[in-house]
Each structure stands twice: as structure tokens, then as C-alpha cells.
Design an enzyme around this catalytic site. Structure first.
Site, PDB file in Angstrom:
ATOM      1  CD  GLU A 118      -3.156  -0.846   1.908  1.00  0.00           C
ATOM      2  OE1 GLU A 118      -3.072   0.222   2.704  1.00  0.00           O
ATOM      3  OE2 GLU A 118      -4.260  -1.230   1.595  1.00  0.00           O
ATOM      4  CD  GLU A 165      -4.756  -5.435   3.437  1.00  0.00           C
ATOM      5  OE1 GLU A 165      -5.291  -4.507   3.858  1.00  0.00           O
ATOM      6  OE2 GLU A 165      -3.344  -5.550   3.363  1.00  0.00           O
TER       7      GLU A 165
HETATM    8  C1  BGP Z   1      -4.966  -1.666   4.888  1.00  0.00           C
HETATM    9  C2  BGP Z   1      -3.846  -2.382   5.334  1.00  0.00           C
HETATM   10  C3  BGP Z   1      -3.879  -3.268   6.428  1.00  0.00           C
HETATM   11  C4  BGP Z   1      -5.153  -3.167   7.347  1.00  0.00           C
HETATM   12  C5  BGP Z   1      -6.328  -2.662   6.457  1.00  0.00           C
HETATM   13  C6  BGP Z   1      -7.558  -2.195   7.418  1.00  0.00           C
HETATM   14  O1  BGP Z   1      -4.675  -0.351   4.542  1.00  0.00           O
HETATM   15  O2  BGP Z   1      -3.186  -2.881   4.464  1.00  0.00           O
HETATM   16  O3  BGP Z   1      -2.754  -3.481   7.410  1.00  0.00           O
HETATM   17  O4  BGP Z   1      -5.158  -2.997   8.782  1.00  0.00           O
HETATM   18  O5  BGP Z   1      -6.196  -1.640   5.807  1.00  0.00           O
HETATM   19  O6  BGP Z   1      -7.170  -0.847   7.921  1.00  0.00           O
HETATM   20  P1  BGP Z   1      -7.528  -0.353   9.347  1.00  0.00           P
HETATM   21  O7  BGP Z   1      -6.637  -1.346  10.124  1.00  0.00           O
HETATM   22  O8  BGP Z   1      -6.935   0.978   9.669  1.00  0.00           O
HETATM   23  O9  BGP Z   1      -8.794  -0.463   9.745  1.00  0.00           O
END
Ligand code: BGP
Length: 480
Positions: free
Chosen positions: A166, A379
Site C-alpha cells: 500500500e 485485502e
Molecule cells: C490496509 C492495510 C492493512 C489493514 C487494513 C484495514 O490499509 O494494508 O494493514 O489494517 O487496511 O485498515 P485499518 O486496520 O486501519 O482498519
């Protein structure tokens, strides 16, 4: 239209090292910048630290057994650089690398294809102390040393590699994803400089996989939200195109065309934000070709026109820390280019992330049309408050609805010709959120802990666990 996904389609889920493993200082591991950043968010907001996280380091066998029970054919996780090289460079930590050997062997023995991410926000803290981490080009050489070691170690066991997680989100939320000293936090050009160093690291990793891994495939894992215009007014449509250029194409053009998106770069140059590019950098970027693009898709975004004028200045994305709808602390703004805003047509999560399954199809078709490369989802998921009921269950029908809608959208994209490799939602198990601690849960498997109390991190199957099991067993045909 066929009802199932193609044969051999990979089904699984994802995690990242610092959010799941815990054992932050165990068996020779030294801190990463996330260990430090999360200590700070514990002090500020009461969110759990990465010290224990979901304790996957001690539960990995149980976790892999549960993944096997769900029918996973893939698991996407990351390797913690500071577990393998506690000081970023120098001596390898034998126990650290052994953990990943054991995990990968356990996965393979369970019929689960490892999809390995080399870097997920957790730079060794020693490198931050030494030279400021990603702010300094030296990080690219140190990353190469780490990546070469890990890729060589697992070249016969791991086929799919993702490089830097990311980059686009790192630019938006740079102080959460990288340690940035306070005195530099207003120097926004550094966001793009860090990203340039990451482009070089990405290219280096792509070259290494191609050089070292027989049949290896590599790509970036990009946080991606397609951008819609707020209205059909021409100015809003233009703003959406500008936002698409700076927030998305700025990254994908690097991976697939080996160049910076022109409109985005011109904007950055005009505002003194463009990265310093040294001789040979763009050649390296062009040599580091990607085989696929991995996408982290949670939400679509919306943009409107923003004129230049008094009181308007460049701002980056806000965040919702409270988990109360509407509490977001602001929207990214680039006067004269675009301003991000809430999409009035979409519902959101409690943390203000728009819920938009159609956006998944929109994104996949658009990217495949433009670049023609296979795509995978690494994801996708719903951050939600889950309740452990008295009889020890988690009735997360809301998560099932979210996943169903998005899987159907992936299928529609496949039916329209998009080549898809895998679907790995976030997350396999509950884990530490990057911005909201342990209350905001994503897992198919519940981890029994809170922000304050790590308890025993017991694993409990959620309703979504059983639902996903059926979805996988039917290769995506049974989503009821
Ligand atoms: C993405 C990341 C993850 C993850 C997810 C959810 O940006 O790659 O590491 O955590 O988002 O985000 P958050 O944990 O801030 O809800």
C-alpha cells in the site's frame, strides 16, 4: 454465465506480521517502527500495542489448522524484516527465519499456497534511528539485502510475492505507516520522496524474484479506491479524474508503464512536492516489471471540484479514531485539482469507509482494461464491532453480507473477461487495526482479547468462518 469461479482460483485470507504475530521482542526480534508507533497510539488513544497483537507467533499451528478447516488454498501474510534482520542489516536472526520456515512448511503441508508480502509498514527501528528509514535512499540497498536473503531462502516454496504494501496509503497516512519526526511532518514533499524510494525497492524486489525464483510471480499490493465524481457537473468529473491520477494512476503507471503519471507529476512539480529522481532510477523502475497487481479494496472514494482561493490549502486524508459514523477528521484537498468528499449515495462502516461492492467490479475491469495484467485481491473486508455472545459465538451476518457482495462483484468482473488469481479478504484472524486498535475487527476467526487485556488470545470461529467454508468448498457458487 457460469456460476463458479475458474478452476485453480485461490481462496484464502490475509494478515500482516506486526498486526498479527506479537512476540515483538522475542527470540531475537528487535523493534520495528510499528512497535514504536503503536506504543504511542496506546498512550494517545488506548489502542493495543503490537507487543502481543493476536499472538500468531505462538498460535500459528492452530491458525493454519483453522485455515485448512475453512478450505483455504492460499494465505497472504508478511515477513517482519526486523525478525529476520533485527538491525535491518548484518546478522540474520536464526530463530526469526526459522519461524517463517515453520509457518511456510505448515502451510504447504496443509495444501495452502503462501502469498508472501516482503514489507508491510514495519521497517526495522534501527534503520529509522540510523538514517530516518524510508526518508533516505540507503533504505533501498538495505531492503535489497533483506529481500535477497528472504527470496533466496524461500525460492523453492513460495511462488507468489508481493513487494511493498500500500504505497498509496503510506503517502496519505505517512505518520501512521512510517515514523516521521515531528519537525518534518509539514514537509509534504517527503511523502512523495518516501514513495519514490519505495518504487525503487519494489523494482528491486521484482527483479530479484525473476532472477531467483523458478516460475516466481511478483507484484505490488496496492491500496486502491476508484474515484467517482460527486455530481455529473463537468468540473466534478474533471476533479475525479485528477484524484484518480494522483491517488491511483501515480502508482499503477509506475508498476506497469515504468513512468510517473504525467498529470499527477505536473501537479506535484507545480506545488514543490515532486520527488527528487536520480539518474538511473527510472531505468531501474522500468526493469522491475510486475507480473500481476494485488489489490487491497475496501471502499470507493468520491471527489468534487475545489477552486483555488483564500483559506484553501493542501490537506491529506483524515481519519476516524472513535468508530462513530461521521467522526472523520477531514478530507484530502488539493485546491485547483480536487477535493475528496463523502459519497451521499453509499452507506459507510462505523469508521466512515464507504461500502461499495460495485466499486470492486468497477476497479477490476478498469485496471484490467488499462494494463492487461492478472489481478488478485489481497485485502477486502469489513471493520466492525463484534460481540462474543454468552454461548461463545460471533454472529457477524453483517460481515457475511459485505463479503458476499464483494465476491459476487469479483465474479462479475471475471465474467466480463478479467483475469483473477486469488481472493484473500482481510483478515484471516482478528488483528490489530492500523488506525483503530482491537475494537475494529475484520477476522473470520475471533481472537479473544481487548485493547487493554491480551487475555489468552483464544481463537473462536465466527459465523463468517462457516459461511466462507461453504463458499470455498463450492468454489464461489454457494454464497447463501
Ligand atoms: C490496509 C492495510 C492493512 C489493514 C487494513 C484495514 O490499509 O494494508 O494493514 O489494517 O487496511 O485498515 P485499518 O486496520 O486501519 O482498519
Amino acid at each position: 454465465m457460469s456460476s463458479a469461479f475458474p478452476k485453480g482460483f485461490l481462496w484464502g485470507a490475509s494478515t500482516s506480521a506486526y498486526q498479527a504475530e506479537g512476540a515483538a521482542l522475542e527470540d531475537g526480534k528487535k523493534p520495528s517502527q510499528q512497535d514504536i508507533i503503536n506504543q504511542d497510539s496506546y498512550k494517545q488513544f488506548g489502542f493495543a500495542t503490537a507487543e502481543i497483537a493476536s499472538d500468531q507467533y505462538h498460535h500459528y499451528k492452530e491458525d493454519v489448522a483453522l485455515m485448512k478447516e475453512m478450505g483455504f488454498t492460499a494465505y497472504r501474510f508478511s515477513i517482519a524484516w526486523s525478525r529476520v534482520f533485527p538491525d535491518g542489516v548484518g546478522e540474520v536472526n536464526p530463530k526469526g527465519i526459522q519461524y517463517y520456515r515453520d509457518l511456510i512448511d505448515e502451510l504447504i503441508a496443509s495444501g495452502i499456497e503462501p502469498i508472501v508480502t516482503l514489507y508491510h509498514y514495519d521497517l526495522p527501528w534501527t534503520l529509522v534511528q540510523k538514517y530516518g528509514g524510508w526518508l533516505d535512499r540507503q533504505v533501498v540497498a538495505d531492503f535489497e539485502n533483506y529481500a535477497r536473503y528472504v527470496i533466496t531462502e524461500f525460492k523453492d516454496k513460495v511462488r507468489y510475492w508481493t513487494t511493498v504494501n500500500e504505497q498509496s496509503i503510506i503517502v496519505q497516512y505517512w505518520t501512521q505507516k512510517c515514523y516521521i519526526p515531528e519537525e518534518l511532518q509539514e514537509q509534504h514533499q517527503l511523502r512523495y520522496q518516501i514513495n519514490h524510494h519505495m518504487n525503487l525497492a519494489h523494482a528491486v524486489a521484482c527483479k530479484l524474484v525473476h532472477e531467483l525464483v523458478p516460475g516466481g510471480l511478483v507484484g505490488s499490493a496496492l491500496g486502491y479506491a476508484p474515484v467517482y465524481p460527486l455530481t455529473s457537473h463537468a468540473e466534478d468529473c474533471m476533479a475525479a479524474q485528477n484524484a484518480q491520477a494522483l491517488r491511483n494512476d501515480y502508482y499503477t503507471d509506475i508498476y506497469f508503464k515504468g513512468e510517473y503519471n504525467k498529470a499527477a507529476m505536473r501537479y506535484l512539480e507545480d506545488h514543490g512536492l515532486a520527488p527528487v529522481i536520480q539518474e538511473g532510477d527510472m531505468e531501474l523502475i522500468r526493469e522491475g516489471t510486475s507480473d500481476f497487481l494485488a489489490l487491497n479494496y475496501y471502499a470507493s472514494e468520491c471527489a468534487k471540484w475545489c477552486p483555488e482561493g483564500e483559506g484553501r490549502e493542501i490537506r491529506y486524508s483524515g481519519v476516524n479514531r472513535s468508530g462513530k459514523k461521521g467522526d472523520i477528521s477531514g478530507f484530502e484537498t488539493h485546491p485547483g485539482f480536487y477535493e475528496m468528499c463523502k459519497n451521499p449515495n453509499l452507506d459507510t462502516t462505523d469508521w466512515d469507509w464507504a461500502i461499495d461492492p460495485v466499486g470492486m467490479e468497477y476497479m477490476l475491469r478498469d485496471l484490467y482494461n488499462r494494463y492487461g495484467k492478472p489481478l488478485m485481491i489481497t485485502e477486502n473486508g469489513l471493520g466492525a464491532y463484534d460481540t462474543l455472545t454468552e454461548d461463545g459465538k460471533i454472529h457477524d451476518g453483517y460481515r457475511i453480507d459485505y463479503l458476499r457482495g464483494h465476491i459476487q462483484a469479483v465474479k462479475r468482473a471475471i465474467d466480463k473477461g478479467v483475469e483473477m488469481i486469488a481472493y484473500c479478504p482481510w483478515s484471516a484472524i482478528d488483528l490489530l487495526s492500523t488506525s483503530n486498535g482491537m475494537k475494529k475487527r475484520y477476522g473470520l476467526i475471533y481472537v479473544d482479547r481487548t485493547d487493554d487485556a491480551p487475555k489468552d488470545c483464544a481463537r473462536i470461529r465466527k459465523d463468517s468462518f462457516y459461511w466462507y467454508q461453504k463458499a470455498i468448498a463450492s468454489n464461489g457458487a454457494d454464497l447463501a
